[in-house]
Design an enzyme around this catalytic site. Structure first.
Site, PDB file in Angstrom:
ATOM      1  N   ARG A   1      -8.773  -5.753 -11.660  1.00 25.46           N
ATOM      2  CA  ARG A   1      -8.606  -6.878 -10.957  1.00 25.46           C
ATOM      3  C   ARG A   1      -9.871  -7.217  -9.934  1.00 25.46           C
ATOM      4  O   ARG A   1     -10.000  -6.571  -9.160  1.00 25.46           O
ATOM      5  CB  ARG A   1      -7.631  -6.913  -9.937  1.00 25.46           C
ATOM      6  CG  ARG A   1      -6.085  -6.658 -10.828  1.00 25.46           C
ATOM      7  CD  ARG A   1      -5.071  -6.677  -9.770  1.00 25.46           C
ATOM      8  NE  ARG A   1      -3.668  -6.352 -10.325  1.00 25.46           N
ATOM      9  CZ  ARG A   1      -3.017  -5.160 -10.691  1.00 25.46           C
ATOM     10  NH1 ARG A   1      -3.774  -4.242 -10.470  1.00 25.46           N
ATOM     11  NH2 ARG A   1      -1.880  -5.248 -11.486  1.00 25.46           N
TER      12      ARG A   1
ATOM     13  N   CYS B   1       0.071  -6.920 -20.418  1.00 20.84           N
ATOM     14  CA  CYS B   1      -0.109  -5.991 -18.953  1.00 20.84           C
ATOM     15  C   CYS B   1       1.301  -6.314 -17.878  1.00 20.84           C
ATOM     16  O   CYS B   1       1.700  -7.356 -18.032  1.00 20.84           O
ATOM     17  CB  CYS B   1      -1.263  -6.164 -18.339  1.00 20.84           C
ATOM     18  SG  CYS B   1      -1.852  -8.022 -17.935  1.00 20.84           S
TER      19      CYS B   1
ATOM     20  N   HIS C   1       0.885  -1.245  -0.085  1.00 21.80           N
ATOM     21  CA  HIS C   1      -0.204   0.158   0.008  1.00 21.80           C
ATOM     22  C   HIS C   1       0.861   1.178  -0.021  1.00 21.80           C
ATOM     23  O   HIS C   1       0.408   2.111  -0.749  1.00 21.80           O
ATOM     24  CB  HIS C   1      -0.875  -0.128   1.226  1.00 21.80           C
ATOM     25  CG  HIS C   1      -2.337   0.064   0.859  1.00 21.80           C
ATOM     26  ND1 HIS C   1      -3.370  -0.582   1.929  1.00 21.80           N
ATOM     27  CD2 HIS C   1      -2.920  -0.020  -0.340  1.00 21.80           C
ATOM     28  CE1 HIS C   1      -4.625  -0.674   1.345  1.00 21.80           C
ATOM     29  NE2 HIS C   1      -4.179  -0.176   0.156  1.00 21.80           N
TER      30      HIS C   1
ATOM     31  N   ARG D   1       9.387 -13.326  -7.752  1.00 19.57           N
ATOM     32  CA  ARG D   1       9.984 -12.029  -7.758  1.00 19.57           C
ATOM     33  C   ARG D   1       9.614 -11.204  -6.604  1.00 19.57           C
ATOM     34  O   ARG D   1      10.435 -10.327  -6.419  1.00 19.57           O
ATOM     35  CB  ARG D   1       9.153 -11.151  -9.022  1.00 19.57           C
ATOM     36  CG  ARG D   1       8.015 -10.916  -8.836  1.00 19.57           C
ATOM     37  CD  ARG D   1       7.202 -10.452 -10.031  1.00 19.57           C
ATOM     38  NE  ARG D   1       5.766  -9.791  -9.676  1.00 19.57           N
ATOM     39  CZ  ARG D   1       5.468  -8.426  -9.760  1.00 19.57           C
ATOM     40  NH1 ARG D   1       6.596  -7.711  -9.976  1.00 19.57           N
ATOM     41  NH2 ARG D   1       4.628  -8.074  -9.655  1.00 19.57           N
TER      42      ARG D   1
ATOM     43  N   GLU E   1      -0.206 -16.807 -19.026  1.00 12.15           N
ATOM     44  CA  GLU E   1       0.661 -16.688 -17.886  1.00 12.15           C
ATOM     45  C   GLU E   1       1.378 -17.890 -17.596  1.00 12.15           C
ATOM     46  O   GLU E   1       2.263 -17.823 -17.048  1.00 12.15           O
ATOM     47  CB  GLU E   1      -0.104 -16.376 -16.624  1.00 12.15           C
ATOM     48  CG  GLU E   1      -1.119 -15.012 -16.943  1.00 12.15           C
ATOM     49  CD  GLU E   1      -1.985 -15.082 -15.866  1.00 12.15           C
ATOM     50  OE1 GLU E   1      -1.901 -14.555 -14.650  1.00 12.15           O
ATOM     51  OE2 GLU E   1      -3.178 -15.858 -15.630  1.00 12.15           O
TER      52      GLU E   1
ATOM     53  N   ASP F   1       3.524 -12.819 -14.287  1.00 12.00           N
ATOM     54  CA  ASP F   1       3.399 -14.279 -14.026  1.00 12.00           C
ATOM     55  C   ASP F   1       4.076 -15.256 -15.030  1.00 12.00           C
ATOM     56  O   ASP F   1       4.819 -16.028 -14.656  1.00 12.00           O
ATOM     57  CB  ASP F   1       2.007 -14.659 -13.936  1.00 12.00           C
ATOM     58  CG  ASP F   1       1.418 -14.818 -12.655  1.00 12.00           C
ATOM     59  OD1 ASP F   1       2.579 -14.960 -11.508  1.00 12.00           O
ATOM     60  OD2 ASP F   1       0.249 -14.888 -12.124  1.00 12.00           O
TER      61      ASP F   1
ATOM     62  N   ARG G   1     -10.978  -9.416 -15.469  1.00 17.23           N
ATOM     63  CA  ARG G   1     -10.482 -10.387 -15.458  1.00 17.23           C
ATOM     64  C   ARG G   1     -11.404 -11.231 -14.229  1.00 17.23           C
ATOM     65  O   ARG G   1     -11.639 -10.758 -13.316  1.00 17.23           O
ATOM     66  CB  ARG G   1      -9.081 -10.399 -14.768  1.00 17.23           C
ATOM     67  CG  ARG G   1      -8.444 -11.858 -14.629  1.00 17.23           C
ATOM     68  CD  ARG G   1      -7.016 -11.690 -14.189  1.00 17.23           C
ATOM     69  NE  ARG G   1      -6.961 -11.150 -12.729  1.00 17.23           N
ATOM     70  CZ  ARG G   1      -5.670 -10.864 -12.489  1.00 17.23           C
ATOM     71  NH1 ARG G   1      -4.661 -11.200 -13.083  1.00 17.23           N
ATOM     72  NH2 ARG G   1      -5.719 -10.357 -11.217  1.00 17.23           N
TER      73      ARG G   1
END
Length: 761
Positions: A470, A675, A363, A638, A604, A628, A506
């Site tokens: 998302r 993306c 955040h 990662r 992905e 991904d 998605r």
């Protein structure tokens, strides 16, 4: 032996400085191994020599005086070969070198193990004995284990010394560099202000109480006090953030709501537990849930819950937060930064952020990008509690922090800061202009969204649509699956905000270790487990409700696109398409007249790369999830600092996979977007343009830079550059060649004003 190891490491960890730490090591290891000598040699990077820094058994007057180059002596041999050396009679070895001042001629047998931290040889740990004998396997294994355990402790002690401006031998040194993960781009020069956590939930004990009502009253007072604090902090930031960005503080208030943390704590108090113990129990359960999640954005919510827990505990303990003095050019440093900490710095004084924990998805990193504050996350080796009041440079491009910077380094970064200021002013003028190359090739730039805070930011920066919405984010803020009606309202708001531009939604991407609190999933290998489309196909009731809500939300707007995550084969795709058609039929039977929206799939999983033509035939568009796909192709998490440097979207295998996807999809007449981090990297965007991607979707912050750069190149030049880079087999060489080529075109420093510093540092 495990017990001995643990005790030694704990004792060394509590040492006040490097000298004390090394003294403890040689004393304790000598005793544990029953040897007559234990010594530590550390590699001095300036002289490139292994210097005797501590010993028990040799002449202590030799400390700091005896040293060996990597090609000298047995210690140099252990260090240069990076493996242990076990000798029955050391003086007979051809590399043996005698130092009269040590008095080591009395000792025949020698066992040395390298001390290595993050691939860097730091020194050598040695034990010696008078009798001629080979140390046994158990002794060798213990010393190797000991040196591996101590490497991090020694690195930490070294770092603490370097922060005070001292080298290993107490010599004055200039800057020291600490490496983390980029959180928000930019560079900053300022003074460190360390924020320590106000209260520690971990040490709160359980305690039974008789007066439950009194405990509930205490807790409710603390709850209201923290609510007021959060509102005050939000108001304080009102001039620095747009209302949409301040909505992140509404997430805090929502967590405190009676339906969330508040109610759960009250329920535990009613069982007879005191307020502090109930708070610890509930907060720890929430933290565990978040930390197990696969989605990095959602996993970072654990730090928000921790922060709220600490604030509530501070009120329950009547402990006020430390009084901090914020100077001009404050760089805020903490073990775990939170958005609320940012709000406590007076406006105009905060120039940089450094967090020991966390990643670019936290955040605080999201807020920092919105506020334009250079940020470095995950600086695990930084002894953060020791840097208060010290001069720092924060490099949010490379994820680096410099302590005690020299005048030369300060001057170099001052130039970078000024260039950034001028660049930002220049990019604002691009908002209304199309993203088009010099020879007329159009490249639509879309954004990734999840929070309402993203909408205004995307529109302000000239986004041409949403490449990835998302949908799991609204699912996370509830205690149950949202109803069809609730989902419809959320999706309608998103579709209306961008109308008539396309919005790609998605379908629910949960599962594996990204379990919803009300839908827990436990697996031993969650990254390769039950996630994405695999979950929703196994639960068609969830998939159908969500698809129906999306379709109804698009009535009269017709800008919806549906995207299917984690597709690994045609059978999954066919099942998902069947359910979408079924939902569409049901919605139309109910009287909602909507056309079937375009349906696409995310590439992905590596399997999808090699079935791209078969998959593309059945959908309307393809979207590559670069984060991904890179992670799975390279088998690298990662967000794990230990292997983060292996995660590289310019790896030749990733570039080759992307070409296969674009060529395969285009052969079937289907458009392809991409993306993730790669799409938002201006230099990488040039290569994606050359490959033939039809649109790029990214974080809104990066959109103006990508647009600026693509407007400065021709398609022909981009293709020429891609062809050159596709012949290179090393990702580091690809990076440097790409940046060099762009610099030669006069574009390098604008992509990353700090890029020219790379060689100097």
């Amino acid at each position: 032996m495990l017990n001995t190891l643990r005790k030694i490491v704990q004792e060394v960890n509590s040492a006040k400085d490097l000298k004390a730490a090394l003294a403890i090591i040689v004393q304790r290891v000598r005793t544990a191994m029953g040897s007559q000598v234990c010594s530590v040699y550390l590699l001095d990077p300036e002289s490139n020599r292994f210097v005797l820094m501590a010993t028990e058994g040799l002449n202590k007057k030799a400390i700091g005086k005896v040293s060996m180059a990597p090609n000298e002596g047995l210690v140099g041999l252990v260090g240069s070969r990076e493996e242990p050396l076990n000798l029955e009679h050391a003086s007979e070895h051809p590399r043996y070198r005698y130092f009269a001042e040590t008095g080591e001629e009395r000792y025949a047998s020698f066992l040395g193990a390298p001390i290595i931290h993050h691939r860097r040889v730091m020194g050598v740990l040695v034990i010696q004995q008078k009798e001629r004998r080979q140390f046994d396997e158990g002794e060798e294994a213990f010393l190797v284990t000991m040196s591996a355990q101590l490497a991090g402790v020694i690195a930490h002690a070294e770092a603490t010394g370097s922060i005070r401006g001292l080298g290993k031998q107490g010599k004055g040194i200039q800057e020291t560099r600490f490496v983390g993960v980029p959180g928000a781009p930019g560079a900053a020069i300022g003074k460190a202000v360390v924020v320590l956590p106000p209260a520690d939930l971990e040490v709160v004990p359980d305690k039974q109480v008789d007066n439950v009502e009194a405990e509930l009253a205490l807790f409710n007072d603390a709850l209201e006090a923290v609510r007021q604090d959060i509102r005050a902090l939000s108001a304080k930031l009102a001039t620095q953030l747009r209302p949409e960005e301040r909505a992140l503080f509404d997430v805090y208030l929502m967590m405190l709501d009676d339906a969330a943390l508040g109610t759960e704590v009250q329920l535990v108090i009613r069982t007879g537990q005191w307020a502090q113990g109930a708070l610890r129990q509930v907060v720890n359960e929430h933290i565990k849930r978040f930390e197990l999640m696969d989605d990095a954005y959602l996993r970072e919510r654990a730090s928000d819950v921790k922060d709220l827990g600490r604030r509530l505990l501070a009120y329950l303990q009547h402990a006020r937060q430390q009084t901090l003095v914020y100077q001009d050019n404050t760089i805020l440093v903490s073990e775990e930064l939170t958005p609320a900490m940012l709000g406590e710095v007076p406006e105009g004084k905060l120039v940089g952020l450094v967090s020991v924990q966390g990643s670019g998805n936290s955040h605080v990193a999201i807020l920092a990008r919105a506020m334009g504050i250079p940020t470095v996350m995950g600086v695990v080796d930084l002894p953060y509690s020791k840097v208060d009041g010290i001069d720092l440079i924060v490099d949010g491009y490379h994820g680096e922090v410099f302590t005690n910077p020299s005048a030369i380094l300060r001057a170099q970064y001052a130039e970078v800061v000024e260039e950034e200021r001028q660049l930002t002013q220049g990019l604002d003028a691009l908002r209304e202009l199309p993203c088009e190359t010099l020879d007329g090739q159009r490249m639509p730039l879309w954004v990734n969204t999840g929070l309402l805070a993203d909408v205004a930011r995307a529109q302000q920066r000239g986004a041409e649509g949403v490449g990835l919405y998302r949908t799991e984010v609204p699912f996370m803020s509830r205690e149950r699956f949202p109803s069809e009606k609730e989902q419809l309202a959320i999706y309608r708001e998103q579709l209306q905000a961008f109308h008539p531009l396309p919005v790609t939604m998605r379908t629910l991407d949960i599962g594996g270790d990204k379990a919803l609190p009300y839908f827990p999933i436990k697996e031993s290998n969650p990254f390769l487990g039950w996630r994405g489309i695999r979950v929703t196909l196994d639960h068609p009731e969830i998939f159908l409700v969500q698809t129906r809500a999306m379709l109804k939300a698009s009535e009269g707007l017709d800008n919806l696109r549906i995207l299917l995550p984690m597709i690994s084969g045609t059978h999954e795709l066919e099942e998902a398409l069947h359910l979408i058609h079924r939902a569409w039929g049901e919605v139309r039977d109910e009287g909602t007249d909507v056309p079937l929206p375009p349906v696409g799939l995310m590439v992905e999983v590596p399997a999808a790369v090699y079935q791209i033509r078969e998959l593309a035939r059945q959908v309307d568009f393809i979207s590559v999830g670069s984060n991904d796909l890179t992670q799975y192709l390279l088998a690298v998490d990662r967000n794990n600092p230990r292997v983060a440097d292996l995660y590289d979207f310019l790896h030749p295998a990733v570039l080759q996979a992307l070409r296969i996807v674009v060529d395969g999809a285009h052969a079937e007449g289907k458009p392809v977007s991409i993306c993730g981090e790669m799409a938002g990297d201006p230099a990488a965007a040039v290569l994606l343009l050359a490959m033939g991607f039809d649109s790029l979707s990214m974080n809104a912050t990066n959109l103006p830079k990508v647009k600026w750069l693509l407007r400065q190149v021709t398609m022909e030049k981009a293709r020429e550059l891609l062809a050159q880079l596709m012949t290179i087999d090393n990702p580091q060489v690809i990076h440097s060649s790409l940046h060099l080529a762009l610099r030669n075109l006069g574009l390098g420093r604008v992509i990353n004003p700090a890029s020219a510093l790379g060689a100097a540092l």
